[in-house]
Design a protein around this motif. Structure first.
Motif, PDB file in Angstrom:
ATOM      1  N   PHE A  21     -11.282   0.260  -5.725  1.00 15.68           N
ATOM      2  CA  PHE A  21     -11.154   1.660  -5.328  1.00 15.68           C
ATOM      3  C   PHE A  21     -11.804   2.579  -6.353  1.00 15.68           C
ATOM      4  CE2 PHE A  21      -8.860   5.576  -6.306  1.00 15.68           C
ATOM      5  CZ  PHE A  21      -9.121   6.295  -5.154  1.00 15.68           C
ATOM      6  N   THR A  59     -13.371   6.972  -6.007  1.00 18.67           N
ATOM      7  CA  THR A  59     -13.912   8.016  -5.132  1.00 18.67           C
ATOM      8  C   THR A  59     -15.432   8.034  -5.168  1.00 18.67           C
ATOM      9  OG1 THR A  59     -13.617   9.610  -6.932  1.00 18.67           O
ATOM     10  CG2 THR A  59     -11.855   9.469  -5.289  1.00 18.67           C
ATOM     11  N   ARG A  89     -18.336   5.583  -4.740  1.00 13.73           N
ATOM     12  CA  ARG A  89     -18.548   4.208  -4.300  1.00 13.73           C
ATOM     13  C   ARG A  89     -19.548   3.477  -5.191  1.00 13.73           C
ATOM     14  NH1 ARG A  89     -21.595   0.789  -1.111  1.00 13.73           N
ATOM     15  NH2 ARG A  89     -20.331  -0.825  -0.060  1.00 13.73           N
ATOM     16  N   ASP A 148     -13.559   4.378  -1.328  1.00 11.12           N
ATOM     17  CA  ASP A 148     -12.268   4.910  -0.900  1.00 11.12           C
ATOM     18  C   ASP A 148     -12.160   5.011   0.617  1.00 11.12           C
ATOM     19  OD1 ASP A 148     -14.043   6.973  -0.509  1.00 11.12           O
ATOM     20  OD2 ASP A 148     -12.841   8.502  -1.533  1.00 11.12           O
ATOM     21  N   PHE A 205     -11.089  -1.277   3.583  1.00 11.85           N
ATOM     22  CA  PHE A 205     -10.066  -2.095   2.927  1.00 11.85           C
ATOM     23  C   PHE A 205      -9.217  -2.816   3.972  1.00 11.85           C
ATOM     24  CE2 PHE A 205     -11.583   0.300  -0.512  1.00 11.85           C
ATOM     25  CZ  PHE A 205     -11.024  -0.107  -1.703  1.00 11.85           C
ATOM     26  N   GLN A 213      -6.937  -4.815  -7.723  1.00 11.41           N
ATOM     27  CA  GLN A 213      -7.787  -3.667  -8.019  1.00 11.41           C
ATOM     28  C   GLN A 213      -8.609  -3.977  -9.267  1.00 11.41           C
ATOM     29  OE1 GLN A 213      -9.192  -1.098  -7.117  1.00 11.41           O
ATOM     30  NE2 GLN A 213      -9.452   0.355  -8.771  1.00 11.41           N
ATOM     31  N   TYR A 259      -5.776   4.173  -8.444  1.00 11.81           N
ATOM     32  CA  TYR A 259      -5.672   3.247  -7.317  1.00 11.81           C
ATOM     33  C   TYR A 259      -4.249   3.231  -6.760  1.00 11.81           C
ATOM     34  CZ  TYR A 259      -4.864  -1.302  -5.085  1.00 11.81           C
ATOM     35  OH  TYR A 259      -4.477  -2.307  -4.237  1.00 11.81           O
ATOM     36  N   TRP A 273      -3.547   6.376  -4.801  1.00 12.69           N
ATOM     37  CA  TRP A 273      -4.244   6.345  -3.515  1.00 12.69           C
ATOM     38  C   TRP A 273      -3.601   5.333  -2.571  1.00 12.69           C
ATOM     39  CZ3 TRP A 273      -7.529   2.294  -1.613  1.00 12.69           C
ATOM     40  CH2 TRP A 273      -8.272   2.628  -0.485  1.00 12.69           C
ATOM     41  N   LEU A 282      -3.576   3.840   1.505  1.00 18.46           N
ATOM     42  CA  LEU A 282      -3.861   2.453   1.832  1.00 18.46           C
ATOM     43  C   LEU A 282      -2.657   1.718   2.409  1.00 18.46           C
ATOM     44  CD1 LEU A 282      -5.840   0.100   1.863  1.00 18.46           C
ATOM     45  CD2 LEU A 282      -5.176  -0.396  -0.516  1.00 18.46           C
TER      46      LEU A 282
END
Length: 321
Positions: A219, A221, A223, A273, A278, A297, A306, A309, A314
């Motif tokens: 994870f 923000t 990529r 994200d 996922f 992670q 992570y 989030w 998730l």
């Protein structure tokens, strides 16, 4: 509904951070946790390898609800099975019944440190079977005298036993290990979503028992940053168990993965994200018949965002599976 777990990856964080992370995972609502048991990281960029049993003892005291598990311990070379049984029984008492003992046939990466060479896969599996039998007898409260092809045990007994011994999981990768797990284990452990592993486990006595898979994720923000980090620390993951179990150290893993590209890693590990990506990565485990999936992670310094989030986005999405 599949249960979603958190992985304390000892190769990428120090002991105090690992305990803090699993406390955060409990707070975020993860259903269970697992932790690796290594003497070496796979790659130098990961940078850590504390003694996991001390970490687990601290985690048992710092948490209240979340189950703990080794994923996995090798009870045949670096540790003697009688010592593993003592450690596991003690941790079951400290955690008040929240511990599961995950076992496997080991990796050269960790077991070479005590010398003696690295046996063939067939011998390693035979040693694992004998070790599980010794551990079971000690969990049953026996005074064990054992002289087998691989291990000697002289008048061993566990003096501090929990009312319920830790369930034993066995890691599988093929037919022989599935047969062993079906006969002797309470839990199936795997790192690939292969339905044939579940079928073979069930065919040898594992029907109705938990089946746990594991999946690396990264994870961020950003990529591109996530892909770069996954490539830097986890590019070894796609080599597969037959290769990974044989390599002797970080230099070998670095050499063996030197041609792996970031885009190769991003094709097999969800990065960024995008919640749907996922979820799509977890779905093959569910479709293959796994009842639990432990997420890893990637990046020891990226656990807190992570977890935040995961709690918000998730985990609610994965509950729908």
């Amino acid at each position: 509904m599949v249960q979603i777990g958190y992985t304390m990856m000892t190769e990428q964080a120090g002991p105090r951070d690992l305990v803090a992370h699993v406390v955060g995972a409990e707070r975020a609502g993860f259903d269970f946790s697992v932790t690796s048991d290594h003497y070496f990281p796979w790659l130098e960029s990961q940078g850590h390898a504390p003694y996991v049993w001390s970490v687990l003892g601290a985690a048992a005291q710092a948490t209240e609800r979340i189950p703990l598990m080794t994923y996995v311990t090798c009870p045949t070379t670096r540790y003697h099975p009688a010592v593993v049984a003592q450690k596991a029984a003690t941790l079951q008492l400290l955690s008040q019944g929240r511990f599961r003992l995950g076992l496997g046939s080991g990796e050269n990466l960790n077991e070479h440190v005590v010398g003696g060479g690295w046996p063939s896969a067939r011998v390693r599996l035979a040693k694992l079977e004998e070790a599980v039998q010794i551990i079971r007898r000690l969990f049953d409260g026996e005074s064990v005298h054992h002289h087998g092809p691989h291990f000697d045990v002289e008048n061993a007994r566990l003096w501090d036993l929990p009312d319920q011994p830790p369930p034993i999981g066995v890691a599988v990768s093929g037919d022989r290990s599935c047969a062993l797990a079906g006969r002797l284990a309470d839990v199936l452990i795997a790192t690939e979503p292969r339905p044939e592993l579940v079928s073979a486990f069930e065919a040898h006595g594992g029907r109705g028992k938990p089946r746990i898979g594991q999946l690396p994720v990264c994870f961020d923000t950003d990529r591109d940053a996530a892909v770069a980090r996954a490539h830097d620390q986890f590019r070894w993951f796609g080599s597969g168990w037959p290769v990974n179990s044989e390599l002797p150290g970080t230099t070998a893993f670095a050499a063996g993965t030197r041609f792996v590209r970031p885009e190769d890693v991003a094709a097999s590990i969800p990065c960024g994200d995008d919640v749907d990506a996922f979820v799509d990565a977890v779905r093959p485990f569910v479709d293959a018949g796994f009842t639990e999936v432990a997420l890893v992670q990637i990046g020891g310094d990226h656990q807190v965002p992570y977890l935040e989030w995961a709690e918000r986005k998730l985990l609610p999405a994965l509950r729908a599976l």
